[in-house]
Design a protein around this motif. Structure first.
Motif, PDB file in Angstrom:
ATOM      1  N   UNK A  19       0.847  -1.189   0.000  1.00 28.67           N
ATOM      2  CA  UNK A  19       0.000   0.000   0.000  1.00 28.67           C
ATOM      3  C   UNK A  19       0.885   1.243   0.000  1.00 28.67           C
ATOM      4  N   UNK A  20       0.511   2.234  -0.800  1.00 30.20           N
ATOM      5  CA  UNK A  20       1.315   3.448  -0.875  1.00 30.20           C
ATOM      6  C   UNK A  20       0.537   4.621  -0.280  1.00 30.20           C
ATOM      7  N   UNK A  21       1.250   5.403   0.528  1.00 31.90           N
ATOM      8  CA  UNK A  21       0.694   6.572   1.205  1.00 31.90           C
ATOM      9  C   UNK A  21       1.420   7.811   0.676  1.00 31.90           C
ATOM     10  N   UNK A  22       0.655   8.787   0.211  1.00 36.71           N
ATOM     11  CA  UNK A  22       1.228   9.974  -0.418  1.00 36.71           C
ATOM     12  C   UNK A  22       0.711  11.210   0.294  1.00 36.71           C
ATOM     13  N   UNK A  23       1.641  12.053   0.757  1.00 42.07           N
ATOM     14  CA  UNK A  23       1.277  13.274   1.474  1.00 42.07           C
ATOM     15  C   UNK A  23       1.016  14.402   0.497  1.00 42.07           C
ATOM     16  N   UNK A  24      -0.034  15.166   0.759  1.00 39.63           N
ATOM     17  CA  UNK A  24      -0.312  16.365  -0.024  1.00 39.63           C
ATOM     18  C   UNK A  24      -0.319  17.584   0.888  1.00 39.63           C
ATOM     19  N   UNK A  25       0.435  18.597   0.498  1.00 43.15           N
ATOM     20  CA  UNK A  25       0.464  19.843   1.234  1.00 43.15           C
ATOM     21  C   UNK A  25       0.472  20.997   0.267  1.00 43.15           C
ATOM     22  N   UNK A  26      -0.620  21.163  -0.456  1.00 42.70           N
ATOM     23  CA  UNK A  26      -0.686  22.137  -1.539  1.00 42.70           C
ATOM     24  C   UNK A  26      -1.478  23.365  -1.127  1.00 42.70           C
ATOM     25  N   UNK A  27      -1.552  24.329  -2.057  1.00 38.58           N
ATOM     26  CA  UNK A  27      -2.347  25.534  -1.802  1.00 38.58           C
ATOM     27  C   UNK A  27      -3.837  25.209  -1.770  1.00 38.58           C
ATOM     28  N   UNK A  28      -4.235  24.045  -2.278  1.00 41.57           N
ATOM     29  CA  UNK A  28      -5.650  23.687  -2.346  1.00 41.57           C
ATOM     30  C   UNK A  28      -6.131  22.975  -1.089  1.00 41.57           C
ATOM     31  N   UNK A  29      -5.282  22.076  -0.565  1.00 43.74           N
ATOM     32  CA  UNK A  29      -5.724  21.230   0.540  1.00 43.74           C
ATOM     33  C   UNK A  29      -4.523  20.492   1.130  1.00 43.74           C
ATOM     34  N   UNK A  30      -4.763  19.868   2.272  1.00 43.47           N
ATOM     35  CA  UNK A  30      -3.750  19.029   2.888  1.00 43.47           C
ATOM     36  C   UNK A  30      -4.360  17.701   3.267  1.00 43.47           C
ATOM     37  N   UNK A  31      -3.593  16.642   3.128  1.00 42.34           N
ATOM     38  CA  UNK A  31      -4.114  15.330   3.474  1.00 42.34           C
ATOM     39  C   UNK A  31      -3.233  14.227   2.934  1.00 42.34           C
TER      40      UNK A  31
END
Length: 301
Positions: A67-79
């Protein structure tokens, strides 16, 4: 418009069997709204793309289950994006929004995954744990840049202003680092052996304390022990091994941005995904393979 491409991170058993982060942008100074982040997978040396978007995908970790987990920390959203599918042609993404500009992610298994970054609603740093079903907020020891450990009660976090802290399963214990350097990576081998790197050098430690053991030529990005040898990624400075209190540059045409140590030593460089067992023979998945996968996909900005 001629687009630019680069690999950024890899996580997996080998360069032939891993997940990766890559970027595609307009070739000018990098701007989030004029660029794409991509998640890809390499299976038996063949490159597949799983997810592409405008918005900054900051980090990636593949669990032992695949399973792959990818972090998002953009100007649109975080999660965090999670893909449990084993079929690279049919990814099954789910997105878990967090009140956090998620800057990093790492775990032990699918019931212990950690994500961290600046809180989006409060002026503080935040830290979360995934237990396989939901996210739980944990205390945060400070500005965290990297996490590694061996068990839920033996986890270390490093970060800004010399931060080194140990999680015992219930709370954080700050460890004196005797430096204000930016700590960029940590690797726990055992209770008695662990390493961290910074913009000043390499630090060695245990549950009893830490000290700097080697100075560096510049910013070090990642550190890991593989086959009884400590490896250090220096980005544009190259690949190093730690011998005593000296960093020795490896004579290899690689400038790694990340390290992973499972079956082989896996490195992401901007131009390729590389692995080795002995630092003498290297295998590479070239950037051209990723470019070929996305060349017919219209840009998303």
């Amino acid at each position: 418009m001629k687009l630019a491409h680069a690999f950024r991170r890899a996580s997996g058993e080998s360069a032939w069997d891993c997940h990766f982060l890559a970027d595609r942008w307009d070739g000018k100074a990098w701007m989030e709204d004029h660029a794409e982040s991509w998640v890809g997978q390499v299976v038996d040396g063949r490159v597949f793309t799983l997810l592409g978007q405008v918005g900054w995908l900051t980090s990636l970790w593949r669990s032992p289950s695949g399973t792959v987990y990818v972090a998002e920390g953009s100007f649109r959203r975080g999660g965090v994006h999670i893909n449990r599918s084993e079929n690279p042609s049919r990814p099954a993404w789910e997105f878990h929004e967090l009140p956090c500009v998620v800057s990093g992610i790492w775990g032990l298994d699918d019931r212990f995954v950690l994500a961290w970054g600046p809180h989006t609603q409060q002026r503080k740093e935040s830290f979360y744990r995934w237990d396989g079903r939901q996210w739980h907020e944990l205390p945060c020891p400070g500005e965290v840049f990297a996490v590694h450990g061996l068990a839920p009660d033996l986890v270390y976090a490093v970060g800004g202003e010399g931060l080194i802290a140990r999680w015992d399963g219930a709370r954080w214990h700050p460890a004196p680092s005797f430096t204000e350097a930016v700590m960029t990576a940590v690797h726990v081998v055992s209770k008695d052996e662990m390493y961290a790197c910074s913009d000043a050098g390499v630090h060695e430690g245990s549950v009893y304390g830490w000290s700097e053991v080697a100075e560096s030529p510049g910013m070090l990005i990642s550190v890991a022990k593989y086959r009884e040898q400590v490896w250090v990624a220096g980005g544009t400075y190259g690949l190093f091994t730690l011998r005593g209190n000296q960093l020795e540059e490896v004579e290899a045409p690689v400038k790694p941005l990340s390290l992973d140590t499972r079956k082989r030593l896996v490195m992401a460089t901007s131009e390729g995904l590389v692995d080795t067992e002995d630092a003498k023979e290297f295998r590479t998945v070239p950037l051209a393979d990723f470019v070929a996968c996305v060349q017919d996909i219209p840009r998303k900005w």
